[in-house]
Write a protein that holds these residues in place. Structure first.
Motif, PDB file in Angstrom:
ATOM      1  N   PRO A  81      35.951  37.548  20.723  1.00  0.00           N
ATOM      2  CA  PRO A  81      35.860  36.743  21.947  1.00  0.00           C
ATOM      3  C   PRO A  81      37.156  36.796  22.740  1.00  0.00           C
ATOM      4  O   PRO A  81      38.244  36.914  22.181  1.00  0.00           O
ATOM      5  CB  PRO A  81      35.588  35.338  21.415  1.00  0.00           C
ATOM      6  CG  PRO A  81      36.189  35.334  20.044  1.00  0.00           C
ATOM      7  CD  PRO A  81      36.012  36.721  19.510  1.00  0.00           C
ATOM      8  N   GLU A  82      37.032  36.688  24.052  1.00  0.00           N
ATOM      9  CA  GLU A  82      38.202  36.714  24.931  1.00  0.00           C
ATOM     10  C   GLU A  82      38.014  35.727  26.069  1.00  0.00           C
ATOM     11  O   GLU A  82      36.967  35.693  26.711  1.00  0.00           O
ATOM     12  CB  GLU A  82      38.440  38.119  25.497  1.00  0.00           C
ATOM     13  CG  GLU A  82      39.662  38.201  26.413  1.00  0.00           C
ATOM     14  CD  GLU A  82      39.932  39.607  26.905  1.00  0.00           C
ATOM     15  OE1 GLU A  82      40.876  39.787  27.712  1.00  0.00           O
ATOM     16  OE2 GLU A  82      39.210  40.538  26.502  1.00  0.00           O
ATOM     17  N   LEU A  83      39.040  34.922  26.310  1.00  0.00           N
ATOM     18  CA  LEU A  83      39.082  33.981  27.427  1.00  0.00           C
ATOM     19  C   LEU A  83      40.139  34.462  28.397  1.00  0.00           C
ATOM     20  O   LEU A  83      41.293  34.681  28.009  1.00  0.00           O
ATOM     21  CB  LEU A  83      39.414  32.574  26.931  1.00  0.00           C
ATOM     22  CG  LEU A  83      39.669  31.510  28.012  1.00  0.00           C
ATOM     23  CD1 LEU A  83      38.406  31.241  28.823  1.00  0.00           C
ATOM     24  CD2 LEU A  83      40.198  30.224  27.380  1.00  0.00           C
ATOM     25  N   ARG A  84      39.752  34.646  29.650  1.00  0.00           N
ATOM     26  CA  ARG A  84      40.704  35.091  30.659  1.00  0.00           C
ATOM     27  C   ARG A  84      40.820  34.030  31.751  1.00  0.00           C
ATOM     28  O   ARG A  84      39.820  33.634  32.355  1.00  0.00           O
ATOM     29  CB  ARG A  84      40.283  36.428  31.256  1.00  0.00           C
ATOM     30  CG  ARG A  84      41.274  36.959  32.279  1.00  0.00           C
ATOM     31  CD  ARG A  84      41.035  38.414  32.597  1.00  0.00           C
ATOM     32  NE  ARG A  84      41.283  39.278  31.445  1.00  0.00           N
ATOM     33  CZ  ARG A  84      41.328  40.610  31.511  1.00  0.00           C
ATOM     34  NH1 ARG A  84      41.157  41.220  32.678  1.00  0.00           N
ATOM     35  NH2 ARG A  84      41.541  41.320  30.432  1.00  0.00           N
ATOM     36  N   LEU A  85      42.051  33.579  31.973  1.00  0.00           N
ATOM     37  CA  LEU A  85      42.332  32.559  32.982  1.00  0.00           C
ATOM     38  C   LEU A  85      42.935  33.241  34.206  1.00  0.00           C
ATOM     39  O   LEU A  85      43.999  33.868  34.117  1.00  0.00           O
ATOM     40  CB  LEU A  85      43.298  31.518  32.432  1.00  0.00           C
ATOM     41  CG  LEU A  85      42.882  30.831  31.117  1.00  0.00           C
ATOM     42  CD1 LEU A  85      44.000  29.923  30.623  1.00  0.00           C
ATOM     43  CD2 LEU A  85      41.593  30.055  31.305  1.00  0.00           C
ATOM     44  N   PHE A  86      42.269  33.107  35.360  1.00  0.00           N
ATOM     45  CA  PHE A  86      42.764  33.680  36.609  1.00  0.00           C
ATOM     46  C   PHE A  86      43.635  32.620  37.283  1.00  0.00           C
ATOM     47  O   PHE A  86      43.172  31.819  38.094  1.00  0.00           O
ATOM     48  CB  PHE A  86      41.597  34.094  37.496  1.00  0.00           C
ATOM     49  CG  PHE A  86      40.619  34.999  36.784  1.00  0.00           C
ATOM     50  CD1 PHE A  86      40.957  36.309  36.483  1.00  0.00           C
ATOM     51  CD2 PHE A  86      39.366  34.541  36.404  1.00  0.00           C
ATOM     52  CE1 PHE A  86      40.071  37.148  35.824  1.00  0.00           C
ATOM     53  CE2 PHE A  86      38.470  35.361  35.751  1.00  0.00           C
ATOM     54  CZ  PHE A  86      38.828  36.682  35.456  1.00  0.00           C
ATOM     55  N   LEU A  87      44.918  32.618  36.919  1.00  0.00           N
ATOM     56  CA  LEU A  87      45.808  31.530  37.328  1.00  0.00           C
ATOM     57  C   LEU A  87      46.113  31.578  38.817  1.00  0.00           C
ATOM     58  O   LEU A  87      46.067  30.552  39.506  1.00  0.00           O
ATOM     59  CB  LEU A  87      47.102  31.598  36.515  1.00  0.00           C
ATOM     60  CG  LEU A  87      46.911  31.565  34.983  1.00  0.00           C
ATOM     61  CD1 LEU A  87      48.257  31.676  34.284  1.00  0.00           C
ATOM     62  CD2 LEU A  87      46.180  30.300  34.557  1.00  0.00           C
ATOM     63  N   THR A  88      46.460  32.753  39.317  1.00  0.00           N
ATOM     64  CA  THR A  88      46.714  32.956  40.740  1.00  0.00           C
ATOM     65  C   THR A  88      46.195  34.348  41.097  1.00  0.00           C
ATOM     66  O   THR A  88      45.833  35.119  40.202  1.00  0.00           O
ATOM     67  CB  THR A  88      48.228  32.878  41.069  1.00  0.00           C
ATOM     68  OG1 THR A  88      48.881  34.046  40.543  1.00  0.00           O
ATOM     69  CG2 THR A  88      48.851  31.624  40.474  1.00  0.00           C
ATOM     70  N   PRO A  89      46.169  34.733  42.390  1.00  0.00           N
ATOM     71  CA  PRO A  89      45.767  36.099  42.723  1.00  0.00           C
ATOM     72  C   PRO A  89      46.663  37.159  42.092  1.00  0.00           C
ATOM     73  O   PRO A  89      46.267  38.318  41.978  1.00  0.00           O
ATOM     74  CB  PRO A  89      45.870  36.130  44.258  1.00  0.00           C
ATOM     75  CG  PRO A  89      45.662  34.714  44.668  1.00  0.00           C
ATOM     76  CD  PRO A  89      46.294  33.891  43.599  1.00  0.00           C
ATOM     77  N   GLN A  90      47.885  36.776  41.676  1.00  0.00           N
ATOM     78  CA  GLN A  90      48.817  37.733  41.090  1.00  0.00           C
ATOM     79  C   GLN A  90      48.953  37.592  39.572  1.00  0.00           C
ATOM     80  O   GLN A  90      49.609  38.416  38.934  1.00  0.00           O
ATOM     81  CB  GLN A  90      50.215  37.571  41.713  1.00  0.00           C
ATOM     82  CG  GLN A  90      50.307  37.886  43.184  1.00  0.00           C
ATOM     83  CD  GLN A  90      49.852  36.724  44.055  1.00  0.00           C
ATOM     84  OE1 GLN A  90      49.911  35.566  43.634  1.00  0.00           O
ATOM     85  NE2 GLN A  90      49.393  37.022  45.263  1.00  0.00           N
ATOM     86  N   THR A  91      48.339  36.579  38.963  1.00  0.00           N
ATOM     87  CA  THR A  91      48.606  36.270  37.557  1.00  0.00           C
ATOM     88  C   THR A  91      47.320  35.926  36.822  1.00  0.00           C
ATOM     89  O   THR A  91      46.481  35.171  37.335  1.00  0.00           O
ATOM     90  CB  THR A  91      49.571  35.072  37.439  1.00  0.00           C
ATOM     91  OG1 THR A  91      50.722  35.312  38.257  1.00  0.00           O
ATOM     92  CG2 THR A  91      49.996  34.854  36.006  1.00  0.00           C
ATOM     93  N   ASP A  92      47.168  36.490  35.625  1.00  0.00           N
ATOM     94  CA  ASP A  92      46.090  36.046  34.755  1.00  0.00           C
ATOM     95  C   ASP A  92      46.564  36.052  33.311  1.00  0.00           C
ATOM     96  O   ASP A  92      47.464  36.809  32.920  1.00  0.00           O
ATOM     97  CB  ASP A  92      44.818  36.896  34.918  1.00  0.00           C
ATOM     98  CG  ASP A  92      45.001  38.330  34.504  1.00  0.00           C
ATOM     99  OD1 ASP A  92      45.113  38.584  33.297  1.00  0.00           O
ATOM    100  OD2 ASP A  92      45.022  39.216  35.379  1.00  0.00           O
ATOM    101  N   LEU A  93      45.960  35.191  32.507  1.00  0.00           N
ATOM    102  CA  LEU A  93      46.299  35.020  31.096  1.00  0.00           C
ATOM    103  C   LEU A  93      45.065  35.299  30.265  1.00  0.00           C
ATOM    104  O   LEU A  93      44.001  34.732  30.509  1.00  0.00           O
ATOM    105  CB  LEU A  93      46.804  33.596  30.836  1.00  0.00           C
ATOM    106  CG  LEU A  93      47.077  33.228  29.377  1.00  0.00           C
ATOM    107  CD1 LEU A  93      48.214  34.072  28.810  1.00  0.00           C
ATOM    108  CD2 LEU A  93      47.395  31.732  29.251  1.00  0.00           C
TER     109      LEU A  93
END
Length: 380
Positions: free
Chosen positions: A100-112
């Protein structure tokens, strides 16, 4: 151009771990399939004498679900299968893999990205992770658990990008319900990509791994760089390389240094034909209990021909050479395979694959085997 293949490389040519499987996070999907297959092997335990052949049946399910929500996405790929042998019933196993993978789109320039791994595999004696087992020991059961977090950000994502990854990996291997070995690794990696012009990107990577093989500790430092080039959307070339240094604590081995590289060249000649060339060398933990690390060098060439929407043919030739602790012992594994995938109905497809494997090492007889696999799957 087959977008599903190149989506992991454009527009940033970002270099990621070879073990990770890239998902297209632009579109949600829910794919569930059941499969049933047979597998024939004329040298089950990869021996030079007293060869044993057997056939096995396998059944299972695959599920790949990806959901996209406001500010984040979640992917759940999973496979569970049951394999049963005709003459060696003691080898029957239920195998699984979940990532499983969770991807957080924090800003248009950053994701976790947060990812976990849970996996169980079986390796028959004489090959791959079970290379040093005897035929009497039959098989090795490998269980893997791991987790990693990756932060990707860039002031101008279409031009430059930095990806930092922290992770841990735990592997335990059992033979006849007894612990055979443990392979543990904690790692930190950084990959930087800078687009020099429309077609060329500069890549820099640095990695550190703190590893253990059966409680023997070793540290690996790796640093290097290279180029990623894409021409007219039909050819992609990537070459990275550098130096590694491996040290051993409380072990008679001296510090080892050497070079590593990863090369890949993909030609998408047209909508039907694709050629892929790969080469690489890396220092990895050894599967042999009498050593700590090994230097693996692999070369491969593969061809894919999409005859029409229903039929796809493929062939691959590869060579893997392993040298334990960079010492005198080395082994070469050559493999040649050919496959045919047939989408014969909207929800049904079949796969047939034939492979020939030869394993050789100095002053020992070659070990050869021929494998035939056929599988039918139903998706809904």
């Amino acid at each position: 151009m087959n977008r599903s293949y190149f989506v992991g490389f454009v527009p940033l040519f970002l270099i990621t771990s070879a073990q990770s499987v890239a998902a297209d996070w632009d579109q949600a999907h829910n794919e569930l399939s059941a499969f049933l297959g047979v597998h024939s092997n004329n040298n089950l335990f990869n021996t030079a004498i007293q060869r044993q052949s057997d056939q096995s049946g396998i059944a299972g399910i695959r599920w790949d679900w990806l959901g996209l929500f406001e500010g984040y996405g979640l992917q759940l790929p999973m496979q569970i299968s049951r394999q049963q042998y005709r003459d060696t019933s003691d080898l029957a196993q239920t195998l699984y893999q979940l990532q499983p993978e969770l991807r957080l789109f924090l800003t248009p320039q950053t994701d976790l990205s947060l990812q976990a791994t849970l996996r169980k595999d079986q390796h028959l004696a004489g090959d791959l992770a079970a290379e040093f087992l005897s035929a009497a020991e039959r098989a090795l059961i490998a269980k893997q658990t791991g987790a990693q977090a990756a932060l990707s950000f860039g002031r101008a994502p279409d031009i430059q990008n930095l990806r930092v990854t922290l992770g841990t990996d735990r592997r335990q291997q059992d033979v006849h319900d007894q612990r055979y070995s443990t392979l543990d690794s904690d790692f930190a990696e950084a990959h930087y990509s800078h687009k020099l012009n429309e077609n060329v990107a500069l890549v820099v990577d640095v990695a550190r791994r703190q590893e253990q093989q059966n409680q023997l500790s070793t540290d690996l430092d790796q640093y290097g760089g290279g180029l990623a080039v894409q021409w007219t959307g039909q050819q992609f070339f990537r070459l990275t390389g550098g130096r590694f240094s491996r040290s051993y604590e409380a072990h008679q081995l001296a510090k080892m240094t050497g070079s590593y590289w990863q090369l890949e060249n993909v030609w998408q000649f047209d909508e039907r034909w694709q050629l892929q060339l790969q080469s690489g060398r890396n220092s990895v933990l050894s599967y042999a209990t009498g050593s700590v690390s090994q230097l693996d060098t692999r070369h491969a060439a593969s061809m894919r021909w999409q005859y029409d929407q229903s039929h796809q043919f493929s062939a691959e030739l590869s060579r893997l050479t392993s040298r334990l602790d960079q010492g005198d012992y080395h082994r070469t594994r050559d493999a040649l395979s050919a496959g045919w995938r047939w989408q014969w109905a909207q929800q049904w497809q079949s796969l047939v694959q034939l492979s020939q494997v030869r394993q050789s090492q100095p002053q020992q007889s070659n070990r050869d085997r021929l494998e035939l696999m056929a599988e039918v799957s139903w998706s809904w």
